[in-house]
Structures are given as structure tokens and as C-alpha cells.
Design an enzyme around this catalytic site. Structure first.
Site, mmCIF file in Angstrom:
data_model
loop_
_atom_site.group_PDB
_atom_site.id
_atom_site.type_symbol
_atom_site.label_atom_id
_atom_site.label_comp_id
_atom_site.label_asym_id
_atom_site.label_seq_id
_atom_site.Cartn_x
_atom_site.Cartn_y
_atom_site.Cartn_z
ATOM 1 N N LYS A 226 -13.223 -4.390 -5.075
ATOM 2 C CA LYS A 226 -14.108 -3.157 -5.095
ATOM 3 C C LYS A 226 -13.130 -1.951 -5.596
ATOM 4 O O LYS A 226 -13.913 -1.158 -6.003
ATOM 5 C CB LYS A 226 -14.765 -2.949 -3.840
ATOM 6 C CG LYS A 226 -13.841 -2.922 -2.470
ATOM 7 C CD LYS A 226 -14.502 -2.869 -1.215
ATOM 8 C CE LYS A 226 -13.685 -2.910 0.073
ATOM 9 N NZ LYS A 226 -14.307 -2.996 1.254
ATOM 10 N N LYS B 45 0.676 -1.243 -0.030
ATOM 11 C CA LYS B 45 0.015 -0.076 -0.110
ATOM 12 C C LYS B 45 0.948 1.221 0.022
ATOM 13 O O LYS B 45 0.474 2.253 -0.623
ATOM 14 C CB LYS B 45 -1.024 -0.082 1.276
ATOM 15 C CG LYS B 45 -1.996 -0.963 0.926
ATOM 16 C CD LYS B 45 -3.282 -0.492 1.985
ATOM 17 C CE LYS B 45 -4.415 -1.437 1.868
ATOM 18 N NZ LYS B 45 -5.413 -1.216 2.972
ATOM 19 N N LYS C 188 -8.045 -11.214 -8.212
ATOM 20 C CA LYS C 188 -9.100 -11.159 -7.071
ATOM 21 C C LYS C 188 -10.274 -10.172 -7.461
ATOM 22 O O LYS C 188 -9.976 -8.951 -7.924
ATOM 23 C CB LYS C 188 -8.370 -10.660 -5.931
ATOM 24 C CG LYS C 188 -9.164 -11.019 -4.729
ATOM 25 C CD LYS C 188 -8.501 -10.944 -3.343
ATOM 26 C CE LYS C 188 -9.350 -10.625 -2.206
ATOM 27 N NZ LYS C 188 -8.745 -10.354 -1.040
#
Ligand code: TRP
Length: 354
Positions: free
Chosen positions: A220, A115, A217
Site C-alpha cells: 500500500k 523501519k 511485494k
């Protein structure tokens, strides 16, 4: 008491709409665990600001996760559903854990590295401390079991390391306080204030992959909405997304082994299996040899069967935000009562005057 009482805790971040992947991978498990355990399900809004400080509509995002939980069958009267920021002890215990965890431990966290990206100096300090807050979430309730996705395994290990170090470092005072349980780590006898939490990772739930690329994967944050089914998608959208889902030209195999190297086929069969509580082998026993033109409408039907009622209930709940807020407030009060007790214990053990 010679063992910590079993308690389930898990958290979901209020960022972005929930997908079918979240439903099958997490929420369905949360629902099932209610029968066997006391459960606390938390909407982790403090975590939501670690990557992005400013959110468009954090309040409604939080409500929509609560609505998804409740619409899926989580009972907020028998169990606890609340938002993290409403119980200040999460941040308070996280601070203590920041002083328990070592910088080297945090530096090893793969999610932080992913991240933060290349420009680590520019990541928030909160992003680095994220796993320490997560440990606080769990241990504030002395939770023994945490259903999480595979990607959270390392964070769970960190929570175990934090619990263990706290217990070892304060063992004597925990013993004096009478608040601990006997534990043995390796060959070391310790008074434990915090349990060593078990992850619940396995289960029938598959890793749900993108409908556009079976090797990625379902997420969202994927730029293509066609890549996922959202829990808020209506029937029309579900029909369209499954119709457009990527496949290969072959009919379905009759055996699970035949799915190898066919990521998209494997994903759709896995979704069908999870939605109907069957194994992939069962699904292929019915659909082996059939073309996708036949399988996709059947998949659409089971997806709509599961999601349409949840979707309708979510909309109803979202139309009455005051009602959701009241549920969360009640949950926060009940969570807060447990949290206060734990935090008082922590303060006494550390030696904070109160
Ligand atoms: N980090 C978790 C995730 O992104 C969310 C989370 C926060 C969590 N606190 C938790 C999960 C405590 C389980 C227990 O999925």
C-alpha cells in the site's frame, strides 16, 4: 483445563488502503478461521502511531479496515472486531511486557532495523517497543493461534519468548494463584499463565507481488497505484490495472516449473489461483499455452467477481460511520471484558494492589 482454549487473534494496522495482497494474504484467512475457531480481529491503531505520530484521518482509516473485514465476511456478532485503543489494557499489558522483554531482543528485530533506518536515535521509542505491544495484543486474550504474514514471524517468536519468560519468572506465584496451566519447557515444569502462541503462516495464500515488478511485494505504500489492486478499486480501475500489469512476451507454461524465472507470470497465475481457490497447476492446466491477451481478461473477471461485491459492501458501510462505530464499540466492550480478567490476573501475579 489442561490446555489453553483455542482462540485466534490477529491485527491489521489502519494505515493506507488495503490491497488485494492484504485480502488474499490475511483477510481471506481470517474469514475462513471463523468456522473452526473463536476469533478476535483487531484494528491496531496504537501501532499506527509508532512510525508516524500524526495521521491525516486515522478515524476513517480505522473505520475502513472494519468495513473491509465485515464486507469480506467477518461476522462481528459471532466473533469480535474492535479497535485497539478502545481497550486500555493493551497499553497496560504492553508496559508490563516492556519490563519482561530484554533490550537485546528488541535490537534484533529486523522490522525495527528496517523501519528505523540509519538514524536509529530518531526513531520513536514506540517503534522499538512495537513487538512488545503486539505480544500484549495476543496474550491479553491468551490467544493460541495467530494468522500473520511471513514478515511477522519474528514478532510472533518474540511474543512466545515474552510469554515463556513471564511464565518462568512468575511460575510459583502463577501456581499459587491457581490461574495457570501445567507446562513443560525443555525439561522444566512451569505453571503457565500465558500460552505459547502458534503462528498460522502457511495456507493457500500466495505472496502477492507488485503488478509492475514481480519481484517486489504488492504494497500500500508503493508510489505507483498501478502496482496494486486496492480493495476499494472499482471495476474500471481493476480492468485498467490488470491490462497494464507487466508481463513477458511468452505464452503461459503448462507446468508450474515453467513459471520459474518469470516473476510477473508467476504472480498473476498465483493471484488467479488464490482468487479461485485452485492450485497454480490447476490454473495452468486451463491456461497453459495461452497468451496473456487471453489470460488477463479471465483474471480480470475473477478479480471483479471477488472484489466487486466486497467493494460495494464497503462503500455502503462507509456511508454510515455511526453504524461502524457502534459495531466497534460493541466489539471493544466484549474484548474489554476478557482483557480486564487477564489484566487482573497479571496484577495479582505481579503483586499490584487493586
Ligand atoms: N504487526 C502486525 C502487522 O503489521 C499487526 C499486528 C499488531 C498484529 N498486533 C498484532 C498481528 C497481533 C497479529 C497479532 O502485520
Amino acid at each position: 483445563m489442561s490446555k489453553f482454549e483455542e482462540l485466534v487473534f490477529s491485527g491489521v494496522q489502519p494505515t493506507g488502503a488495503l490491497t488485494l495482497g492484504n485480502y488474499l494474504g490475511a483477510i481471506q484467512k481470517f474469514v475462513a478461521l471463523q468456522d473452526s475457531h473463536n476469533c478476535i480481529y483487531c484494528i491496531v491503531d496504537l501501532h499506527a502511531i509508532t512510525a508516524n505520530l500524526v495521521h491525516e484521518d486515522l478515524r476513517n482509516q480505522t473505520r475502513s479496515i472494519a468495513a473491509a473485514f465485515i464486507a469480506s465476511g467477518i461476522d462481528p456478532t459471532k466473533h469480535i472486531v474492535f479497535n485497539q485503543s478502545a481497550v486500555p489494557q493493551h497499553a497496560e499489558l504492553a508496559w508490563v511486557f516492556n519490563c519482561v522483554a530484554r533490550i537485546g531482543w528488541m535490537n534484533r528485530m529486523t522490522q525495527f532495523k528496517d523501519k528505523a533506518g540509519k538514524n536509529r536515535d530518531n526513531a520513536s521509542l514506540g517503534l522499538m517497543a512495537y513487538p512488545s505491544l503486539m505480544a500484549a495484543d495476543i496474550l491479553l486474550y491468551r490467544a493460541t493461534h495467530v494468522p500473520v504474514g511471513d514478515d511477522q514471524k519474528q514478532h510472533l517468536e518474540l511474543a512466545r519468548d515474552i510469554a515463556q519468560k513471564f511464565n518462568i519468572d512468575f511460575s510459583e506465584r502463577i501456581g499459587e494463584s491457581g490461574l495457570g496451566l501445567d507446562a513443560v519447557y525443555g525439561d522444566k515444569a512451569v505453571n503457565a499463565f500465558f500460552p505459547i502462541t502458534e503462528p498460522l503462516i502457511d495456507g493457500p495464500a500466495p505472496r502477492v507481488m507488485s503488478l509492475r515488478d514481480g519481484t517486489k511485494k504488492m504494497s500500500k505504500s508503493d508510489p505507483s497505484d498501478l502496482s496494486r489492486i486496492n480493495m476499494t478499486d472499482d471495476e474500471e480501475l481493476i480492468v485498467k490495472k490488470i491490462r497494464k500489469a507487466k508481463t513477458d512476451p511468452e505464452p503461459l507454461p503448462s507446468e508450474v516449473a515453467g513459471l520459474e524465472g518469470r516473476a510477473e507470470a508467476d504472480n498473476l497465475v498465483g493471484i488467479f489461483a488464490a482468487l479461485t481457490n485452485k492450485s497454480k497447476a490447476d490454473v495452468l492446466a486451463d491456461y497453459g499455452g495461452k497468451a496473456f491477451s487471453e489470460f488477463k481478461p479471465a483474471l480480470t473477471e475473477v478479480a471483479i467477481d471477488t472484489l466487486a461485491p466486497i467493494n460495494a459492501e464497503m462503500r455502503k458501510l462507509m456511508d454510515d460511520p455511526d453504524h461502524i462505530d457502534a459495531i466497534l464499540k460493541d466489539g471493544s466492550e466484549r474484548a474489554g471484558a476478557i482483557a480486564e480478567k487477564t489484566m487482573n490476573g497479571v496484577k495479582d501475579i505481579i503483586g499490584f494492589l487493586r
